[in-house]
Design an enzyme around this catalytic site. Structure first.
Site: not given
Length: 501
Positions: A89, A92, A481
Site C-alpha cells: 500500500d 511498508d 510516505e
C-alpha cells in the site's frame, strides 16, 4: 510506522466572497505550461510507473523498475490459498485489501473518464489495474470469504527491510459470515465492477469474470453486514486502516459501480431504496479509502446532469454541496488552504485528499460542461471552468508550483523528495547488495541522512504541512510516505491535463 487516520474533517476556515473571487482570479494568472512548462505527459508516465515499484509477487519480464525483484512468493500458503501478487500500500511490506481495492476503483475510474487522453500510457494504466484485479480475484475466490490482508502489520512496522528479504509473519486475515466486513467487501465489489468496464472491449471474458465476481462479493457484503474492524480483526488492522466511517457508504458505492457496470435495474432500485439508511453519518467533503460519500454523489450525478436520473436528484444536490464545501470563499467551506493554495485536511498523508478531491472536481466539471450547467453556492455561480482551474492548480502545486519550488513527485522536475519513507527505495537494491539485510540491520538506512539509493519514480509523497513546509526526511512519514491511493486519482488528472493544458 503506524498508519494514522486520514479522513477526519478539517476545521472550518472562513473566507469572504471577495477572497474567493481573488483566489479564482489568481488561478487565471498562474503560468500556463502548454509551451515549455510542466510536462503533464511525462508526469503521467511516471505516476503510472510508480505502481510497478509497489508490486508484490513474481515480477513480469516487462517490469520497468528493474531494482525491484520478486517478493512474498508464498503469500497465502499458511491458509492454503494463493495470495501472491497485488500491491504494497505504501512504504511498508503489507498488503492491505481495503486501500488496495480503493486504489483499483480510482485507477479504473481514471481510465473510464480520461483514458482517451492517456495516449501511449493507456496500456500501462490498464496493466496497473490488472495487477490489482488478478489479486482481488484470488482474494475472493472462495464463496463467503474475502481475504483482506496479508502480513502482520505490527511486526512489519518494527522492521526496516526490503520486501525481497522480509521474514516477518505473512499472516492471512479474512472476513466471512461470522466476521463480516461490508466495508472492505463493498469496496472490493466496486473495484471489480469498475475494472470490468475497463476490460469490457479489451478482454470481454475477463470483464465478465470481474463483473460476475463483483455481483457475488456485493451480495455477501449486503447480506452479512458489519464493519471489518468491529470484530476479530480489530487489533490487526485498526492501527493502520480502521473503518472510522462505517460500512454504509461502501454498500452504496458498490451498488453505484455495479449499476454503472451492469446497467441492471436492481442496483438502481437498491440505491434509491437504501439511500436514507446508508447515508448515515455522511460528510459531503470527504473522499478516500474510508469515506466514499463525495465520490458516490459525483458518480451518480452524471446521470442526473445528463437528464437520465430524476430518481437520483438527491445525489446531485449533495454533489453541489460537496463543491460548495471545498471552495475557498464560500460560506460553508470546510477545507483549509495553505498560503501557497494547497488543499489541506488534518491527518497524515495530506496529498491523498488533494488528489482525490481534485479528481472529483475535474470529473464533475466534465459532467457539468456536457450539460451546460454550473453550481450555485449561495449568490455565487461556479462554472465548470472554475472547477477545472482549481483542480489544475492543485496538480501544478504537486508538480512544483509552490513556495518551495519542489515537485512532490519523485523523479519529476529538478527538485523532488530524496529521502522518502519507503523501505524498498531507501535500502540498497538486491543487485547492489545481494546479501540479505535483516529486520534491524535496515535501521541505519532508515536513519541515514543520505538520499535513497533507488528512485521510486512517480511516487507522490504525503506532502507539506499547512504552512507549505516540507521536511525531506524518512522519519516524518506523514509528509514523506507515498501511497497507491494518492497516485490512483492523479493518473486521471494528469491524463486530462496532458491533453487539455
Amino acid at each position: 510506522m503506524a498508519r494514522k487516520p486520514c479522513n477526519f474533517p478539517a476545521r472550518f476556515r472562513p473566507f469572504s466572497v471577495a477572497t474567493f473571487l481573488m483566489f479564482i482570479l489568481s488561478l487565471n494568472s498562474l503560468p500556463q505550461f502548454s509551451a515549455g512548462g510542466h510536462n503533464y505527459r511525462d508526469a503521467l508516465r511516471k505516476s503510472i510507473l510508480f505502481f510497478e515499484g509497489q508490486r508484490s509477487g513474481r515480477l513480469p519480464p516487462d517490469q520497468r523498475l528493474r531494482w525491484r525483484k520478486d517478493s512474498a512468493l508464498h503469500d497465502g500458503s499458511s491458509a492454503g490459498v494463493d495470495l501472491t501478487g497485488g500491491y504494497y500500500d505504501a512504504g511498508d511490506n503489507i498488503k492491505f485489501g481495503f486501500p488496495m481495492a480503493f486504489t483499483t476503483t480510482l485507477l479504473s475510474w481514471s481510465i473510464i473518464d480520461f483514458g482517451r487522453s492517456m495516449g501511449g500510457e493507456l496500456p500501462h494504466a490498464v496493466a496497473a489495474v490488472k495487477w490489482a484485479t488478478d489479486y482481488l480475484l484470488k482474494a475472493t475466490a472462495r464463496d463467503g470469504v474475502i481475504y483482506v490482508q496479508v502480513g502482520d502489520a505490527s511486526s512489519d512496522h518494527k522492521c526496516w527491510e526490503r520486501p525481497e528479504d522480509m521474514d516477518t509473519p505473512r499472516t492471512v486475515y479474512k472476513v466471512d459470515r461470522n466476521n463480516p466486513g461490508s466495508d472492505v467487501a463493498g469496496e472490493t465489489a466496486a473495484a471489480l465492477a469498475a475494472a470490468s468496464i475497463v476490460f469490457r472491449s479489451r478482454d470481454p471474458a475477463y470483464s465478465r469474470l470481474l463483473l460476475d465476481r463483483a455481483v457475488k462479493v456485493f451480495a455477501f457484503a449486503n447480506k452479512y453486514r458489519g464493519a471489518y474492524t468491529n470484530g476479530a480483526l480489530n487489533s490487526a488492522i485498526c492501527h493502520f486502516y480502521c473503518d472510522f466511517n462505517g460500512y454504509q457508504d461502501e454498500l452504496l458505492w458498490g451498488a453505484a459501480w455495479l449499476h454503472k457496470a451492469s446497467r441492471r435495474r436492481e442496483y438502481r432500485e437498491y440505491i434509491v431504496t437504501n439511500e436514507v439508511i446508508l447515508r448515515a453519518a455522511e460528510t459531503v467533503n470527504e473522499f478516500g479509502w474510508d469515506n466514499k460519500h463525495a465520490g458516490i454523489n459525483i458518480l451518480l450525478s452524471k446521470e442526473v446532469v445528463m437528464g437520465k436520473g430524476n430518481d437520483l436528484q438527491s445525489f446531485n444536490i449533495m454533489a453541489d454541496s460537496f463543491i460548495c464545501s471545498i471552495l475557498p470563499g464560500i460560506s460553508n467551506s470546510q477545507v483549509q488552504y495553505s498560503p501557497g493554495g494547497l488543499m489541506f485536511k488534518p491527518g497524515s498523508c495530506n496529498m491523498q485528499h488533494v488528489t482525490s478531491l481534485s479528481f472529483l472536481l475535474l470529473a464533475y466539471s466534465n459532467y457539468l460542461s456536457h450539460a451546460h450547467r454550473a453550481v450555485r453556492c449561495g449568490a455565487t455561480s461556479v462554472s465548470p471552468a472554475m472547477l477545472k482551474r482549481l483542480a489544475k492548480h492543485q496538480v501544478d502545486y504537486i508538480l512544483g508550483d509552490n513556495p518551495l519550488g519542489m515537485s512532490y513527485m519523485v523523479g519529476y522536475g529538478e527538485r523532488y523528495p530524496q529521502r522518502i519513507h519507503h523501505r524498498a527505495s531507501s535500502l540498497p537494491s538486491v543487485d547492489a547488495h545481494p546479501a540479505r539485510i535483516g529486520c534491524y540491520a535496515g535501521s541505519r538506512y532508515y536513519l541515514s541522512p543520505n538520499p535513497n539509493p533507488n528512485l521510486l519514480i512517480g511516487a507522490v509523497v504525503g506532502g507539506p504541512n499547512i504552512t507549505d513546509h516540507f521536511p525531506d526526511s524518512r522519519t516524518f512519514f506523514d509528509e514523506s510516505e507515498p501511497t497507491t491511493y494518492t497516485n490512483a486519482p492523479l493518473v486521471g488528472l494528469l491524463a486530462y491535463f496532458s491533453s487539455h493544458p
